[in-house]
Write a protein that holds these residues in place. Sequence first.
Motif, PDB file in Angstrom:
ATOM      1  N   ARG A 326       8.828   4.056   5.362  1.00  0.00           N
ATOM      2  CA  ARG A 326       7.756   3.500   6.189  1.00  0.00           C
ATOM      3  C   ARG A 326       6.401   3.712   5.518  1.00  0.00           C
ATOM      4  O   ARG A 326       5.532   2.824   5.556  1.00  0.00           O
ATOM      5  N   LEU A 327       6.210   4.853   4.876  1.00  0.00           N
ATOM      6  CA  LEU A 327       4.956   5.091   4.172  1.00  0.00           C
ATOM      7  C   LEU A 327       4.804   4.139   2.997  1.00  0.00           C
ATOM      8  O   LEU A 327       3.721   3.576   2.767  1.00  0.00           O
ATOM      9  N   GLU A 328       5.871   3.940   2.238  1.00  0.00           N
ATOM     10  CA  GLU A 328       5.799   3.033   1.093  1.00  0.00           C
ATOM     11  C   GLU A 328       5.467   1.614   1.537  1.00  0.00           C
ATOM     12  O   GLU A 328       4.683   0.907   0.870  1.00  0.00           O
ATOM     13  N   PRO A 346      -2.487   4.533   9.094  1.00  0.00           N
ATOM     14  CA  PRO A 346      -2.161   5.470  10.186  1.00  0.00           C
ATOM     15  C   PRO A 346      -0.903   6.278   9.933  1.00  0.00           C
ATOM     16  O   PRO A 346      -0.840   7.456  10.305  1.00  0.00           O
ATOM     17  N   TRP A 347       0.119   5.686   9.306  1.00  0.00           N
ATOM     18  CA  TRP A 347       1.350   6.431   9.063  1.00  0.00           C
ATOM     19  C   TRP A 347       1.138   7.472   7.970  1.00  0.00           C
ATOM     20  O   TRP A 347       1.608   8.613   8.085  1.00  0.00           O
ATOM     21  N   THR A 348       0.426   7.113   6.921  1.00  0.00           N
ATOM     22  CA  THR A 348       0.119   8.074   5.861  1.00  0.00           C
ATOM     23  C   THR A 348      -0.665   9.254   6.427  1.00  0.00           C
ATOM     24  O   THR A 348      -0.381  10.416   6.114  1.00  0.00           O
ATOM     25  N   SER A 349      -1.651   8.952   7.261  1.00  0.00           N
ATOM     26  CA  SER A 349      -2.430  10.021   7.893  1.00  0.00           C
ATOM     27  C   SER A 349      -1.549  10.881   8.794  1.00  0.00           C
ATOM     28  O   SER A 349      -1.685  12.111   8.820  1.00  0.00           O
ATOM     29  N   ALA A 350      -0.619  10.239   9.519  1.00  0.00           N
ATOM     30  CA  ALA A 350       0.278  10.995  10.404  1.00  0.00           C
ATOM     31  C   ALA A 350       1.218  11.889   9.605  1.00  0.00           C
ATOM     32  O   ALA A 350       1.556  12.999  10.035  1.00  0.00           O
ATOM     33  N   VAL A 351       1.654  11.428   8.438  1.00  0.00           N
ATOM     34  CA  VAL A 351       2.505  12.257   7.571  1.00  0.00           C
ATOM     35  C   VAL A 351       1.752  13.516   7.153  1.00  0.00           C
ATOM     36  O   VAL A 351       2.301  14.634   7.201  1.00  0.00           O
ATOM     37  N   VAL A 446      -5.113  10.262  -1.653  1.00  0.00           N
ATOM     38  CA  VAL A 446      -4.299  10.669  -2.806  1.00  0.00           C
ATOM     39  C   VAL A 446      -2.832  10.400  -2.543  1.00  0.00           C
ATOM     40  O   VAL A 446      -2.121   9.855  -3.406  1.00  0.00           O
ATOM     41  N   LEU A 447      -2.321  10.762  -1.371  1.00  0.00           N
ATOM     42  CA  LEU A 447      -0.906  10.514  -1.073  1.00  0.00           C
ATOM     43  C   LEU A 447      -0.596   9.031  -1.133  1.00  0.00           C
ATOM     44  O   LEU A 447       0.447   8.623  -1.673  1.00  0.00           O
ATOM     45  N   ALA A 448      -1.483   8.208  -0.606  1.00  0.00           N
ATOM     46  CA  ALA A 448      -1.261   6.759  -0.642  1.00  0.00           C
ATOM     47  C   ALA A 448      -1.191   6.249  -2.076  1.00  0.00           C
ATOM     48  O   ALA A 448      -0.310   5.456  -2.433  1.00  0.00           O
TER      49      ALA A 448
END
Length: 493
Positions: A326-328, A346-351, A446-448
Motif C-alpha cells: 500500500r505504501l509503494e 497519509p499512509w506513509t505518514s501513518a506507517v 525520506v521513507l517515501a
Amino acid sequence: MQLGHANAPAEAPSRRVAQDFGRGRRHRTNRGADRPPGPGGADAARTLARIVTGWPLEACTAMFARYGDTVYLPVRPWDGLYLFSRPEQAEHVLATNQDNYAKPFPYRPLRIMLGDGLVTAEDRLWRRHRRIIQPVFSTRNVASFAAEMDAAARRAVARWEPRARVDVAAEMSALTLDVVGRALFGADLIAEAPPLRRSLAAGQRLALLGAFLPIPRGPASNRVIRRAARPFGAGRIQEQVEQLIVRRQQQSPQPAAGTGDRRNSASPRDLLRRLVAARDSDGSSLSRQEIRDEIATFLVAGHETTAMALTWSLALLSAYPQARQRLEEEVDAVVGDGPADPGKLPWTSAVISEAMRLYPPAWTLERTALADDNVCGTAVPAGSMVAVLPYLVHRNPAVWPNPAGFDPRRFLPGAPDRHHYAWLPFGGGKRGCIGAGFARQEAVLVLARLCRHYRLDLAGPGLPRPRGLVTLRPAGPVTMHLTRRDSPGCPDH
C-alpha cells in the motif's frame, strides 16, 4: 557548567529537596502499603541488573505484566523509582503538573556530552533558549528544508546497489546526519557519521549507568563522569561541534552572537545562522557557548530520533508486506522528481507514526518530583524520581487494541479517538520536542523517496531485538537486502 544562571534567584526549597535526593540524602519517602506494588529483595536486584546492562524493556514489561500499570522499583536503600504506563499519568507528569517535575540527575552524562541545550537545561536557562529557538522551528522554516531532506534520500539511493546488503541502522544514521548537517551548517557530514555514532553510543551507556549508580551531585562527580566518558569518545561531540562551527564560519563568515540584526532572522538558509540571528524579546542573543550546546543537541537528537524511526519503519514494512504494498502504491502515485507534499502521503505518514508507537525512540521520560504530588491516585513524595514509559503507554491494551500488532490504520484520518497522551514519541507538555515537526516531515519524505526506488527485505527471520538505552535502538546490525523496484516511471539513477 551551568550557563545563564549568574543572576538567578536563590533556589526554592522544593528544588533543594530534589538536589538533596541526587546527593543521596535520606528524606521522607512513601513507605509500605502506600507505595505501588513492585519487586523487592533479590527480584529487585535482578531487575536492576537487567536495566543497567542495557535490557530494560524486558525487565519493565515483566514488571508491568506482574504488578499492573503502576510499579515501584527500589533502586537504593533510601529511594526508588515510580514507573507509570497510563496516558493520564503521562499527561499529569508531563503537562498538568509539569512545573513540579524537573529533569533528574541521571541527565548529567548527557549534559557533559551535549552541554546545556534544550534536552538537558533547566529553569531560566531552558525557558530563555526555548523562547529564542521556537521561531526557528516554525512550520514555514521546517517546510523550507523539504528539498534538502529529499536530496539526502536521493544521495543515499545513489550509493546503493541492487541486490546488495546494507546495515539499515547505519545507513539511516548517515542519511539523517546528512540532513541535519546540511540543515545546521549547509555542510556534508556523512564522513562524521561513524565517530558520532560511537560517541553517542558511549554517552547512552554512561547515561544509563548514571541513573542507578550512587554518584552524588557536584563538580567532583562531574569530573568522574567526564573521565569515564573520555576513553569511549563520549566527550568528543562538543569538540566535533566546535570544529564544524569554525569550518562553517571560515567558509561563510557569520556575525558574532549579539551583533546581528532582526533583518537577518528570516533570511538565513541554515540553522546555525538562524541561531546566530535569533533574538529574545529583550533583544538579547545566544552566546557562542549556548549556540555550541544547542548545535550539539540538534546534531545528536535531530539525527538519532529520525534514524531510528526510519530503521524500525523499514523493518516493519519488510515484516508486513501488505502494508508495504500500500505504501509503494501511494509513493508511486505521489513522489516525482522533487520532494513530495507530506499531506498527500497519509499512509506513509501513518506507517511512521505506527512504527514510533511500537518503537518510540525516547522510550522512557524521567523526572524528579520537586514537591509532594498525587499522580492519578499514586502518592509521590518530594525528591522521588518518576518515569513515564512511552514504550508501555503505547502498548497499553486498555488504549490500543491488539497493541503488539503493526496497524498504520490507527493513524489515518477518521480513526477512533484516543487519549491525547496515548501516543507521545516526542514527549509532551512544555518540554515536548521542539523539533517534532522537522523530524516528522523528514521521516515521511525520506521513507517515501527510499521506497520509490528500492524494496528492502530483512536478511534474517523476525524483527530486530530492541535495546533500550537513552533511545530505543536495535540490539545489533539490521541487515536488509536491496531490490531495485521496477515500477512504471521509476527514474534510473
